[in-house]
Design a protein around this motif. Structure first.
Motif, PDB file in Angstrom:
ATOM      1  N   ASP A 183      41.488  66.331  25.020  1.00 56.71           N
ATOM      2  CA  ASP A 183      39.715  65.557  25.302  1.00 56.71           C
ATOM      3  C   ASP A 183      40.182  64.067  25.110  1.00 56.71           C
ATOM      4  N   ALA A 184      40.040  63.925  23.934  1.00 57.69           N
ATOM      5  CA  ALA A 184      40.491  61.920  23.725  1.00 57.69           C
ATOM      6  C   ALA A 184      41.670  61.385  24.319  1.00 57.69           C
TER       7      ALA A 184
ATOM      8  N   ARG B 238      45.391  74.939  20.587  1.00 57.98           N
ATOM      9  CA  ARG B 238      46.011  74.245  20.780  1.00 57.98           C
ATOM     10  C   ARG B 238      47.442  74.785  21.896  1.00 57.98           C
TER      11      ARG B 238
ATOM     12  N   VAL C 248      47.539  59.535  20.311  1.00 62.74           N
ATOM     13  CA  VAL C 248      46.391  60.376  20.718  1.00 62.74           C
ATOM     14  C   VAL C 248      46.018  61.276  21.314  1.00 62.74           C
TER      15      VAL C 248
ATOM     16  N   THR D 191      48.506  63.576  20.679  1.00 62.14           N
ATOM     17  CA  THR D 191      48.981  64.501  19.681  1.00 62.14           C
ATOM     18  C   THR D 191      48.305  64.379  18.574  1.00 62.14           C
ATOM     19  N   ASP D 192      47.594  63.235  17.968  1.00 61.60           N
ATOM     20  CA  ASP D 192      46.323  63.680  17.184  1.00 61.60           C
ATOM     21  C   ASP D 192      45.365  64.546  17.476  1.00 61.60           C
ATOM     22  N   ARG D 193      44.747  63.869  18.351  1.00 66.54           N
ATOM     23  CA  ARG D 193      43.614  64.356  19.020  1.00 66.54           C
ATOM     24  C   ARG D 193      43.427  65.434  20.222  1.00 66.54           C
ATOM     25  N   GLY D 194      44.680  65.824  21.059  1.00 69.45           N
ATOM     26  CA  GLY D 194      44.527  65.833  21.767  1.00 69.45           C
ATOM     27  C   GLY D 194      43.682  65.934  23.371  1.00 69.45           C
TER      28      GLY D 194
END
Length: 449
Positions: free
Chosen positions: A330-331, A354, A323, A325-328
């Motif tokens: 925050d997530a 990022r 998560v 890697t994919d969404r940064g």
């Protein structure tokens, strides 16, 4: 990594209060009587004779060596002069340490590719540190003269005027005049002789006496700058040492992570898969003679497969969560907060661009470690995580309302976090008074991918 809370901050008196050392007199009144002020004054006094000797040595040896450069004798004379300057620098660092309480590391040693007197002289002449020591011996003298004159005059005048009511009787009894003469010519004289003038003189002396320690301290600040800048290690050498230390931290951290992954695989998923293979083998043997028992064993093996898959997912998340890697951040941080045993509020205010994956990973695992501390040790009922960007720095802060007392110097998990952040020029600041709240702030460089 975990940090124990409730120790190491302040002095606990058993009643829930922290005892702090408080001075009864303000700093302005106690400064003339503090040992630090007198040590600084002694430093200024010693600077004049020591500076004179160093200046004479430096000028004499450099002039002699430069004059003899037309012959081969100039080279060993200059090399010897630089070696002596390094010795004088060691003496000055010791004096600054003893009187100013200033710790200055020794400069880098001479770098010689081979042994012998010629190599030694060449190393001295090529050493920028040696020439900085020689420069200090020259520039320290004029400053020592100035600071000596200022400090001595202020101290003497201040104390003399402050104590004037005690010794003004010397003038009428032994000098033949009424007091200190401010002005005089053939027809008119002004003396400090009446009670009002004596009192004003003492008050002015009091002002001089209170101000002098601060003026002397300001003078010694220049000495501190010269000692640190000219007699300490160069900025380049210091940076090289820092990078070597950071490299060691990174290597040790990577090795520890690899050992942790190997241990988790060996004791967790690998052991479970071995047991699963054995169970499936037994089920295969029983398939013909007892199909119902074999089906029950296969069903149990199916549950073990699910457990092994969950352990592998947890292990992969511990290495680097998908998560993140994919969404940064925050997530990823929201997912971490949802698994915390304490209610956590997450606020992330970052631009669309990022930072580098390494910086994101360190920020993520720092928050994970801090929230783990909150869950295990803080006895908090709530916590907050804030992440934002300031200029070219990534900032994150974790606050909880627990018992406090977290101490970085106790060799705990916070010390490990400090080393890990320091390896990438990051900073970790812990504010955790006894009884809380605990506020941990981390600062990382914002490096683009």
């Amino acid at each position: 990594m975990a940090t124990e809370y409730g120790h190491g901050y302040g002095s606990w008196d058993g009643s829930g209060a922290v005892r702090e050392r408080r001075h009864r007199l303000p700093a302005g009144l106690r400064a003339p009587f503090e040992a630090r002020s007198w040590r600084e004054f002694a430093y200024v006094l010693l600077s004049l004779p020591i500076g004179t000797l160093m200046f004479v040595y430096a000028v004499t040896m450099v002039s002699l060596g430069a004059g003899l450069l037309i012959t081969f004798l100039g080279v060993p004379v200059l090399a010897g002069a630089l070696a002596g300057a390094r010795g004088l620098g060691a003496m000055e660092r010791a004096r600054a340490r003893g009187l100013l309480g200033m710790e200055v590391a020794s400069p880098e040693p001479l770098r010689m590719k081979r042994s012998g007197p010629m190599a030694w002289m060449g190393a001295l002449l090529r050493s920028g540190t040696s020439w900085r020591h020689m420069l200090y011996a020259m520039v320290q003298f004029p400053w020592a003269v100035f600071s000596f004159v200022v400090a001595v005059n202020l101290w003497v005048c201040g104390w003399a005027m402050l104590t004037y009511p005690l010794w003004f009787w010397v003038f009428p009894m032994w000098v033949g005049q009424d007091g200190i003469q401010l002005y005089g010519d053939e027809s008119h004289h002004v003396y400090l002789d009446n009670p009002f003038e004596i009192t004003v003189t003492a008050l002015v002396g009091l002002l001089f006496t209170m101000a002098t320690p601060w003026i002397v301290r300001a003078l010694t600040m220049v000495d501190r700058v010269m000692v640190r800048g000219l007699l300490g290690p160069s900025l380049l050498a210091t940076r090289v040492v820092e990078l070597e230390s950071d490299r060691g931290v990174v290597v040790d951290t990577a090795a520890a992570d690899l050992r942790r992954i190997e241990r988790d695989l060996h004791d967790g998923a690998q052991a479970r898969l071995v047991a699963l293979a054995m169970d499936l083998g037994l089920a295969k043997e029983k398939l013909a003679e007892d199909p119902r028992a074999a089906a029950r064993m296969v069903d149990e093996a199916h549950g073990e497969v699910k457990t092994a898959l969950q352990e592998l997912r947890d292990l992969a998340r511990g290495i680097h969560p998908a998560v993140l890697t994919d969404r940064g951040l925050d997530a990823a941080l929201s997912a971490v907060a949802s698994r915390c045993t304490v209610p956590v509020q997450v606020e992330v205010d970052l631009p669309a661009a990022r930072p580098a994956p390494a910086i994101e990973g360190i920020a993520y695992f720092t928050v994970c470690e801090l929230l783990q501390n909150v869950s295990k040790h803080s006895r908090a009922t709530r916590a907050t995580v804030d992440v934002w960007k300031v200029d070219d720095r990534l900032m994150l802060q974790v606050v909880d309302n627990g018992v406090g007392g977290a101490d970085v110097s106790a060799g705990s998990g916070l010390a490990g976090l400090t080393e890990r952040l320091g390896a990438v020029d990051g900073i970790l600041v812990v504010d955790s008074p006894v009884a809380g709240p605990t506020r941990v702030t981390a600062e990382l460089p914002w490096r683009r991918a």
